[in-house]
Design an enzyme around this catalytic site. Structure first.
Site, PDB file in Angstrom:
ATOM      1  N   GLY A  71      -1.016  -0.465 -43.440  1.00 43.74           N
ATOM      2  CA  GLY A  71       0.016  -0.734 -44.427  1.00 43.74           C
ATOM      3  C   GLY A  71       0.108  -2.205 -44.773  1.00 43.74           C
ATOM      4  N   ASP A 299       9.190  -2.495 -34.677  1.00 43.46           N
ATOM      5  CA  ASP A 299       8.019  -2.083 -33.900  1.00 43.46           C
ATOM      6  C   ASP A 299       8.307  -1.955 -32.408  1.00 43.46           C
ATOM      7  OD1 ASP A 299       6.416  -1.849 -36.105  1.00 43.46           O
ATOM      8  OD2 ASP A 299       5.494  -3.824 -35.902  1.00 43.46           O
TER       9      ASP A 299
END
Length: 417
Positions: A71, A299
């Site tokens: 991404g 994350d």
């Protein structure tokens, strides 16, 4: 590949791998310099290879950029390539073609670009790789308005591209800037390469800070000669948590696992794992409810959920809705991982609630082609009383190909099924 882990504490010292976030940015900036710049990256992975391959095509007339499953690569290369090219084709694999690109797409469309799906069939569109779209038309400068709570990668892509245009530009952030540390990391790299961005932070409006980035056109990237990617706090977080869990297993306070080459002054937001670990250490045996806001560090959620399971008491993870559009729906897959390992967890629309008991049982975990789910499950084995079986462990190649090598170096015991 499936593996079976025999539970046990970890102990020893490893060298932290290069920061993927920092390396992406250094590679891009170096590729835009007229003079050569040497970029030192100690560890490559699939995402960085995708960016490297895309950058190698910047001199092609009509490049075909295969972003694989990265991404970051797609979102960085989109505005950058259209600042330099009249036409480019973008390919992707895995969940990448399904992941949203709005509102960056709409802002680029209002500044000279046209997106078309399915008009080209490049020869290298094979296997599970498919065309995402073709983009035509040069990007133009001007005023760009983006919300700050969708993806900081949209902002980074524009920050790299807009200084190359003839016109001056402004990026206005219209809502709370989440993952702001990644934008600050971008600004640090741009400054290193001679790019000047003026940053204005407006007074709070409805309790939300607003930013504007003022970007002069006709700037040039200037090579600093040699740069090195710093150690990666995002991936080191797994072994930092492993240290906390291993200390718990031995009932000691001295570190069991040490990660070298991490910069304590880094702009990487994921160094926040240190404060999360310290908070859990202090409250491990209390019933105090903890609330962790991960809007700037999404994350960390998979391994943070494992850390939360190690304490007695409830931990709530909030502002994590963006995790639903990662390599997997990470709120759903973290919920599944902890549940399958015998933990008590509740999935919320934009977060998780972990009812920790200090231990897990073990069991079978589907990695869902998500590197962070696989690594979190491996670290969770330290808390388990029975073996952990993980399906699809090759997913670690996306960010940390030698994860299980380091896991074994620290005493982790596993075998391939």
């Amino acid at each position: 590949m499936n593996i079976k882990i025999t539970p046990g504490p970890l102990k020893g010292c490893i060298h932290s791998i290069s920061s993927k976030s920092h390396a992406h940015r250094l590679m891009i900036a170096a590729s835009l310099c007229a003079d050569f710049c040497q970029v030192s990256i100690s560890d490559m992975n699939e995402d960085l290879e995708a960016t490297e391959n895309c950058l190698s095509q910047l001199n092609d007339l009509f490049p075909v950029f295969n972003c694989n499953e990265s991404g970051s690569t797609l979102r960085f290369m989109l505005p950058l390539s259209m600042a330099l090219k009249d036409k480019a084709v973008f390919l992707g694999a895995g969940r990448l073609p399904e992941r949203p690109i709005s509102p960056l797409k709409e802002e680029m469309e209002s500044h000279g670009c046209t997106f078309t799906k399915g008009t080209d069939s490049p020869q290298n569109s094979t296997g599970n790789t498919q065309q995402i779209f073709t983009v035509t038309g040069r990007l133009k400068g001007g005023v760009y308005n983006l919300p700050g709570n969708v993806s900081s990668q949209y902002i980074t892509g524009l920050l790299f591209a807009l200084p190359l245009l003839k016109e001056n530009s402004t990026i206005n952030i219209t809502s709370n800037l989440e993952s702001s540390s990644y934008v600050m990391l971008t600004l640090e790299v741009l400054k290193l390469f001679g790019i000047i961005i003026e940053v204005y932070k407006a007074p709070q409006v409805q309790d939300e800070p607003l930013y504007s980035f003022i970007i002069k056109g006709n700037q040039q990237y200037i090579s600093p000669g040699k740069v090195s990617a710093e150690g990666d706090w995002s991936n080191a977080a797994f072994f930092i948590v492993a240290d906390a869990l291993s200390c718990l297993a031995h009932n000691v306070s001295t570190p069991s696992v040490t990660c070298l080459h991490l910069n304590p002054d880094s702009a990487q937001g994921d160094k926040e794992i240190l404060s999360f670990v310290e908070t859990v250490r202090k409250t491990r045996h209390s019933n105090e409810k903890l609330v962790f806001d991960v809007s700037d560090v999404p994350d960390l959620v998979p391994v943070l959920a494992v850390l939360a399971a190690s304490r007695q008491g409830t931990t709530e993870i909030i502002n994590a809705g963006r995790l639903r559009i990662k390599e997997s729906d990470r709120l759903a897959t973290v919920y599944e991982m902890i549940s399958h390992l015998g933990g008590n967890i509740t999935e919320l629309p934009e977060g998780l609630v972990i009812h920790g008991t200090g231990k897990l049982k073990g069991g079978w975990v589907n990695g869902h082609n998500d590197h962070r789910i696989v690594m979190a499950a491996a670290i969770a084995s330290i808390l388990c009383t029975e073996p952990v079986i993980i399906q699809g462990t090759e997913a670690v190649n996306k960010s940390y190909p030698k994860f299980f090598q380091d896991f074994a170096h620290l005493g982790g015991k596993y075998n391939v099924l």
